[in-house]
Design a protein around this motif. Structure first.
Motif, PDB file in Angstrom:
ATOM      1  N   GLN A   1      28.321 -18.893  40.092  1.00 30.36           N
ATOM      2  CA  GLN A   1      28.645 -17.553  40.565  1.00 30.36           C
ATOM      3  C   GLN A   1      29.948 -17.054  39.932  1.00 30.36           C
ATOM      4  OE1 GLN A   1      26.380 -15.942  42.287  1.00 30.36           O
ATOM      5  NE2 GLN A   1      25.150 -17.822  42.284  1.00 30.36           N
ATOM      6  N   PRO A   2      30.098 -15.737  39.800  1.00 28.96           N
ATOM      7  CA  PRO A   2      31.314 -15.187  39.177  1.00 28.96           C
ATOM      8  C   PRO A   2      32.609 -15.658  39.822  1.00 28.96           C
ATOM      9  CG  PRO A   2      29.651 -13.478  39.372  1.00 28.96           C
ATOM     10  CD  PRO A   2      29.122 -14.677  40.101  1.00 28.96           C
TER      11      PRO A   2
ATOM     12  N   GLY B   1      22.219  -4.781  33.965  1.00 32.51           N
ATOM     13  CA  GLY B   1      23.143  -4.323  34.991  1.00 32.51           C
ATOM     14  C   GLY B   1      22.854  -2.904  35.431  1.00 32.51           C
TER      15      GLY B   1
ATOM     16  N   LYS C   1      20.331 -13.932  34.829  1.00 27.98           N
ATOM     17  CA  LYS C   1      21.303 -14.062  35.913  1.00 27.98           C
ATOM     18  C   LYS C   1      21.368 -12.777  36.732  1.00 27.98           C
ATOM     19  CE  LYS C   1      24.447 -16.190  38.260  1.00 27.98           C
ATOM     20  NZ  LYS C   1      24.068 -17.322  39.134  1.00 27.98           N
ATOM     21  N   LEU C   2      21.406 -11.634  36.068  1.00 34.95           N
ATOM     22  CA  LEU C   2      21.500 -10.355  36.772  1.00 34.95           C
ATOM     23  C   LEU C   2      20.207 -10.002  37.503  1.00 34.95           C
ATOM     24  CD1 LEU C   2      23.531  -8.395  34.115  1.00 34.95           C
ATOM     25  CD2 LEU C   2      24.299  -9.012  36.414  1.00 34.95           C
TER      26      LEU C   2
ATOM     27  N   GLY D   1      30.352 -11.624  35.070  1.00 34.52           N
ATOM     28  CA  GLY D   1      29.972 -13.018  35.258  1.00 34.52           C
ATOM     29  C   GLY D   1      28.755 -13.416  34.442  1.00 34.52           C
ATOM     30  N   ALA D   2      27.753 -12.550  34.419  1.00 29.77           N
ATOM     31  CA  ALA D   2      26.538 -12.836  33.644  1.00 29.77           C
ATOM     32  C   ALA D   2      26.843 -12.912  32.156  1.00 29.77           C
ATOM     33  CB  ALA D   2      25.488 -11.766  33.915  1.00 29.77           C
TER      34      ALA D   2
ATOM     35  N   GLN E   1      29.555  -8.648  38.605  1.00 29.64           N
ATOM     36  CA  GLN E   1      28.309  -9.372  38.359  1.00 29.64           C
ATOM     37  C   GLN E   1      27.937  -9.317  36.868  1.00 29.64           C
ATOM     38  OE1 GLN E   1      26.662 -11.327  40.523  1.00 29.64           O
ATOM     39  NE2 GLN E   1      28.250 -10.856  42.026  1.00 29.64           N
TER      40      GLN E   1
ATOM     41  N   THR F   1      23.930  -3.038  39.559  1.00 29.01           N
ATOM     42  CA  THR F   1      24.798  -4.049  40.150  1.00 29.01           C
ATOM     43  C   THR F   1      26.264  -3.735  39.871  1.00 29.01           C
ATOM     44  OG1 THR F   1      25.064  -6.434  40.432  1.00 29.01           O
ATOM     45  CG2 THR F   1      24.846  -5.614  38.174  1.00 29.01           C
ATOM     46  N   SER F   2      27.149  -4.598  40.334  1.00 22.35           N
ATOM     47  CA  SER F   2      28.589  -4.380  40.196  1.00 22.35           C
ATOM     48  C   SER F   2      29.116  -4.854  38.842  1.00 22.35           C
ATOM     49  CB  SER F   2      29.339  -5.127  41.298  1.00 22.35           C
ATOM     50  OG  SER F   2      29.202  -6.534  41.126  1.00 22.35           O
TER      51      SER F   2
END
Length: 247
Positions: A15-16, A113, A167-168, A125-126, A122, A118-119
């Motif tokens: 996770q991020p 994204g 991941k996203l 992180g991906a 996120q 998403t944010s």
């Protein structure tokens, strides 16, 4: 244990907020750099060609083509942004696989994204997770892959793009394994086209292929879980050996 399931477990569970702050801050600079060269690349001749292509193809208007007013479908946006990001060849470099990593991974992360709304954290992180996987896989198969004539930016970058997209999308471990196997069927790009518009095009395709692989795996498409090690799999076909160890 085969490498794809190892990767699937690590990707799905990382996770991020587990990523060190120094890495997050450094990644932001790489993203800013990639966005900058992509905007510049939109003005290049190959940028004109790819944007004309995107406009002609249309597509569900959910993702931005950077440096333009065009909105299109995720795979096409990833393709265009990847092409323009590599048009001037000033994008960042990974010495681990003798290639440019962000230009494959970031367009995929941005496109998905936008698709899932998403944010920023996120997406960040991906992007980092996809970059990590690409660089680790790349270190395992180069310099042999590159010396044999493959454009490793494209061949290896596609895996990073797949990971970021997967991941996203919230793929499960098994779905990530399938997505990586699908990517093996799509990896391509040769050094013989360096010096032509086809060089950034094949880089853009690596970003597009990552998006497509993840979206297909999300819908249930399968591939071999031992695709990296098996006879006629990735390493056998690309003639780079198969002694991976543990990721």
């Amino acid at each position: 244990m085969e490498i794809a399931p190892q990767l699937g477990k690590w990707i799905a569970n990382t996770q991020p907020d587990e990523i060190p702050k120094t890495v997050l801050e450094k990644a932001k600079l790489y993203i800013l750099d990639t966005l900058g060269v992509t905007i510049a690349g939109a003005k290049d001749d190959v940028g004109r060609v790819i944007t004309e292509y995107v406009q002609a193809m249309g597509g569900r208007p959910v993702c931005k083509v950077i440096g333009t007013s065009i909105d299109t479908a995720p795979p096409i946006a990833a393709l265009a942004n990847g092409v323009m990001g590599h048009a001037l060849d000033f994008d960042d470099t990974s010495y681990s696989y003798i290639g440019h990593v962000s230009v494959s991974v970031l367009p995929s992360a941005i496109a998905i994204g936008e698709l899932v709304d998403t944010s920023g954290i996120q997406v960040l992180g991906a992007y980092i997770i996809g970059t990590e996987v690409a660089c680790k896989l790349g270190a395992m198969v180069t310099p042999k892959l590159y010396e044999d004539g493959w454009h490793s930016t494209c061949v290896i970058g596609a895996f990073g793009a797949t990971v970021a997209a997967g991941k996203l999308l919230g793929l499960t471990e098994d779905q990530i394994v399938n997505a990586l196997a699908i990517t093996v069927s799509e990896t391509s790009g040769v050094k013989g086209n360096i010096g032509t518009m086809s060089k950034p095009f094949q880089v853009g395709r690596s970003a597009e292929n990552g998006v497509v692989s993840a979206l297909l795996a999300q819908r249930g498409m399968t591939g071999s879980p031992d695709i990296f090690e098996k006879v006629f799999g990735f390493c056998h076909t690309f003639k780079v050996g198969n002694e991976f160890g543990t990721f």
